[in-house]
Scaffold this active site. Structure first.
Site, PDB file in Angstrom:
ATOM      1  N   ASN A  18       0.883  -1.170   0.000  1.00 46.31           N
ATOM      2  CA  ASN A  18       0.000   0.000   0.000  1.00 46.31           C
ATOM      3  C   ASN A  18       0.917   1.216   0.000  1.00 46.31           C
ATOM      4  O   ASN A  18       1.484   1.560   1.035  1.00 46.31           O
ATOM      5  CB  ASN A  18      -0.895  -0.034   1.249  1.00 46.31           C
ATOM      6  CG  ASN A  18      -1.696   1.244   1.407  1.00 46.31           C
ATOM      7  OD1 ASN A  18      -1.796   2.049   0.481  1.00 46.31           O
ATOM      8  ND2 ASN A  18      -2.269   1.441   2.593  1.00 46.31           N
ATOM      9  N   TRP A  19       1.052   1.801  -1.161  1.00 46.42           N
ATOM     10  CA  TRP A  19       2.026   2.895  -1.295  1.00 46.42           C
ATOM     11  C   TRP A  19       1.545   4.195  -0.646  1.00 46.42           C
ATOM     12  O   TRP A  19       2.309   5.124  -0.481  1.00 46.42           O
ATOM     13  CB  TRP A  19       2.330   3.136  -2.774  1.00 46.42           C
ATOM     14  CG  TRP A  19       3.159   2.061  -3.412  1.00 46.42           C
ATOM     15  CD1 TRP A  19       3.478   0.834  -2.898  1.00 46.42           C
ATOM     16  CD2 TRP A  19       3.788   2.121  -4.702  1.00 46.42           C
ATOM     17  NE1 TRP A  19       4.260   0.135  -3.786  1.00 46.42           N
ATOM     18  CE2 TRP A  19       4.467   0.908  -4.906  1.00 46.42           C
ATOM     19  CE3 TRP A  19       3.837   3.088  -5.714  1.00 46.42           C
ATOM     20  CZ2 TRP A  19       5.195   0.630  -6.063  1.00 46.42           C
ATOM     21  CZ3 TRP A  19       4.547   2.817  -6.872  1.00 46.42           C
ATOM     22  CH2 TRP A  19       5.223   1.606  -7.041  1.00 46.42           C
ATOM     23  N   LYS A  20       0.269   4.294  -0.358  1.00 51.80           N
ATOM     24  CA  LYS A  20      -0.318   5.517   0.223  1.00 51.80           C
ATOM     25  C   LYS A  20      -0.037   6.711  -0.694  1.00 51.80           C
ATOM     26  O   LYS A  20       0.024   6.534  -1.906  1.00 51.80           O
ATOM     27  CB  LYS A  20       0.199   5.717   1.654  1.00 51.80           C
ATOM     28  CG  LYS A  20       0.036   4.439   2.486  1.00 51.80           C
ATOM     29  CD  LYS A  20       0.218   4.648   3.948  1.00 51.80           C
ATOM     30  CE  LYS A  20       0.010   3.312   4.657  1.00 51.80           C
ATOM     31  NZ  LYS A  20       0.022   3.442   6.103  1.00 51.80           N
TER      32      LYS A  20
ATOM     33  N   HIS B  64      -9.473   1.476   4.386  1.00 51.82           N
ATOM     34  CA  HIS B  64      -8.223   1.675   5.117  1.00 51.82           C
ATOM     35  C   HIS B  64      -8.464   2.649   6.271  1.00 51.82           C
ATOM     36  O   HIS B  64      -9.221   3.609   6.139  1.00 51.82           O
ATOM     37  CB  HIS B  64      -7.132   2.209   4.178  1.00 51.82           C
ATOM     38  CG  HIS B  64      -5.788   2.163   4.821  1.00 51.82           C
ATOM     39  ND1 HIS B  64      -5.355   3.145   5.677  1.00 51.82           N
ATOM     40  CD2 HIS B  64      -4.813   1.227   4.782  1.00 51.82           C
ATOM     41  CE1 HIS B  64      -4.162   2.811   6.129  1.00 51.82           C
ATOM     42  NE2 HIS B  64      -3.808   1.655   5.602  1.00 51.82           N
TER      43      HIS B  64
ATOM     44  N   GLU C 236      -5.798  -4.696  10.303  1.00 57.26           N
ATOM     45  CA  GLU C 236      -4.772  -3.676  10.541  1.00 57.26           C
ATOM     46  C   GLU C 236      -5.073  -2.914  11.829  1.00 57.26           C
ATOM     47  O   GLU C 236      -5.885  -1.973  11.814  1.00 57.26           O
ATOM     48  CB  GLU C 236      -4.733  -2.691   9.373  1.00 57.26           C
ATOM     49  CG  GLU C 236      -4.360  -3.321   8.063  1.00 57.26           C
ATOM     50  CD  GLU C 236      -3.660  -2.321   7.158  1.00 57.26           C
ATOM     51  OE1 GLU C 236      -2.547  -2.626   6.714  1.00 57.26           O
ATOM     52  OE2 GLU C 236      -4.208  -1.235   6.923  1.00 57.26           O
TER      53      GLU C 236
ATOM     54  N   GLY D  60       2.775  -1.142   4.252  1.00 58.99           N
ATOM     55  CA  GLY D  60       2.901   0.279   3.914  1.00 58.99           C
ATOM     56  C   GLY D  60       4.349   0.644   3.676  1.00 58.99           C
ATOM     57  O   GLY D  60       4.904   0.434   2.592  1.00 58.99           O
ATOM     58  N   GLY D  61       4.986   1.162   4.716  1.00 59.78           N
ATOM     59  CA  GLY D  61       6.362   1.668   4.602  1.00 59.78           C
ATOM     60  C   GLY D  61       7.321   0.742   3.877  1.00 59.78           C
ATOM     61  O   GLY D  61       8.059   1.176   2.971  1.00 59.78           O
TER      62      GLY D  61
ATOM     63  N   GLU E 123      -6.806   5.016   7.396  1.00 58.75           N
ATOM     64  CA  GLU E 123      -6.533   6.430   7.105  1.00 58.75           C
ATOM     65  C   GLU E 123      -7.714   7.066   6.375  1.00 58.75           C
ATOM     66  O   GLU E 123      -7.994   8.253   6.542  1.00 58.75           O
ATOM     67  CB  GLU E 123      -5.228   6.556   6.301  1.00 58.75           C
ATOM     68  CG  GLU E 123      -4.018   6.308   7.199  1.00 58.75           C
ATOM     69  CD  GLU E 123      -2.822   5.703   6.493  1.00 58.75           C
ATOM     70  OE1 GLU E 123      -2.745   5.755   5.256  1.00 58.75           O
ATOM     71  OE2 GLU E 123      -1.940   5.156   7.201  1.00 58.75           O
TER      72      GLU E 123
ATOM     73  N   GLY F 135       2.258   2.360  10.605  1.00 58.79           N
ATOM     74  CA  GLY F 135       3.234   3.428  10.430  1.00 58.79           C
ATOM     75  C   GLY F 135       3.904   3.856  11.712  1.00 58.79           C
ATOM     76  O   GLY F 135       4.576   4.894  11.765  1.00 58.79           O
TER      77      GLY F 135
ATOM     78  N   SER G  68       3.072  -2.058  10.237  1.00 59.03           N
ATOM     79  CA  SER G  68       4.521  -2.148  10.480  1.00 59.03           C
ATOM     80  C   SER G  68       5.095  -3.532  10.217  1.00 59.03           C
ATOM     81  O   SER G  68       6.029  -3.959  10.898  1.00 59.03           O
ATOM     82  CB  SER G  68       4.867  -1.668  11.893  1.00 59.03           C
ATOM     83  OG  SER G  68       4.453  -0.319  12.070  1.00 59.03           O
TER      84      SER G  68
HETATM   85  P1  PGA Z   1       2.676   0.294   7.566  1.00 59.90           P
HETATM   86  O1  PGA Z   1       1.258   0.520   6.840  1.00 59.90           O
HETATM   87  O2  PGA Z   1       3.197  -1.021   7.046  1.00 59.90           O
HETATM   88  O3  PGA Z   1       3.520   1.466   7.128  1.00 59.90           O
HETATM   89  O4  PGA Z   1       2.419   0.261   9.013  1.00 59.90           O
HETATM   90  C1  PGA Z   1       0.366  -0.548   6.676  1.00 59.90           C
HETATM   91  C2  PGA Z   1      -0.906  -0.023   6.066  1.00 59.90           C
HETATM   92  O5  PGA Z   1      -1.337   1.074   6.409  1.00 59.90           O
HETATM   93  O6  PGA Z   1      -1.513  -0.699   5.225  1.00 59.90           O
END
Ligand code: PGA
Length: 256
Positions: free
Chosen positions: A13-15, A98, A170, A237-238, A100, A176, A216
């Site tokens: 998930n590149w956001k 998600h 999640e 994500g990251g 966010e 994050g 994470s």
């Molecule tokens: P993260 O993000 O791996 O940076 O914690 C995961 C996500 O939001 O899907």
């Protein structure tokens, strides 16, 4: 069907990261890095990189997804993107719900359900995100909350359509933050999600659905998380923004 028969799905998930030009460069690194994977590999990119990603990933084992989709087919919804717009580009996956989106863009269980239904109707595979925040975990309502998020997200989803659904657990407090759920915590909630799917769709459907952990996940903790019996993959994500890190996770899932 047990874990060995479910295909692990590792999705990036590149956001809101990477211009289309930067995306092309990252995909050039990813293609050789994940070439031999024995799991489903997906990258979910910003809308502006999707056309580039589809073009670059054609003929490779990398599948392309979007990070959100609107629930209406078309019309006066300035700034929104429909499911048909995604499929027309060659996009195969989309993330819905998600945290966010829920936190910053006022998404609710109901709009997550509408987006999920619209995406499935258009033939997309959907990664539906659920998960509790820290307060909810401390209040001891994680399982109830995740059960109800899952139930509402799946309202009106047919048994046949369920084959195109992946659920990503999640925990919001782990996204994050560098703070990962323990493998026991991830397992406990993923098992609870599988149970609720079983209640809704039956035992076979529950055994067949892929459930990811996200929050994470990184090269250091992925093997233990992915080894859990009800964790069938990861939403990353990251670590999905670095080809070397993402490929280690893909490799771990291929062994699992
Ligand atoms: P993260 O993000 O791996 O940076 O914690 C995961 C996500 O939001 O899907």
């Amino acid at each position: 069907m047990d874990k060995r028969n479910r295909k692990a799905v590792i999705a990036g998930n590149w956001k809101m990261n990477k211009t289309a030009t930067e995306a092309a460069a990252l995909i050039d690194q990813l293609i050789p890095a994940v070439q031999g994977a024995d799991c489903e590999v997906v990258i979910c990119t910003p809308f502006t990189s999707l056309a580039t990603a589809v073009e670059k990933c054609r003929g490779t084992n990398i599948h392309v997804g979007a990070e959100n989709v609107h629930f209406e087919k078309s019309g006066a919804f300035t700034g929104e993107i429909s499911a048909d717009m995604l499929t027309d580009l060659g996009v195969e996956y989309v993330i819905t719900g998600h945290s966010e989106r829920r936190q910053y863009f006022a998404e609710t269980d109901e709009t997550v359900n509408k987006r999920t239904l619209a995406a499935l109707a258009a033939g997309l595979k959907v990664i539906v995100c659920v998960g509790e925040n820290l307060t909810q975990r401390e209040q001891g309502i994680t399982e109830e909350l995740v059960r109800s998020q899952t139930k509402i997200a799946l309202l009106g989803v047919s048994a046949e359509q369920l084959a195109n659904v992946i659920i990503a657990y999640e925990p919001v407090w782990a996204i994050g933050t560098g703070r990962t759920a323990t493998s026991a915590q991830a397992q406990e909630v993923c098992a609870a999600i599988r149970k609720v799917v079983g209640e809704l769709y039956g035992e076979e459907a529950a055994k067949g659905i892929s459930i990811q952990y996200g929050g994470s996940m990184n090269p250091g903790n992925c093997a233990e998380l992915l080894a859990q019996p009800d964790v069938d993959g990861g939403l990353i994500g990251g670590a999905s923004l670095k080809a070397d890190q993402f490929s280690v996770i893909v490799e771990a899932a291929s062994k699992g």
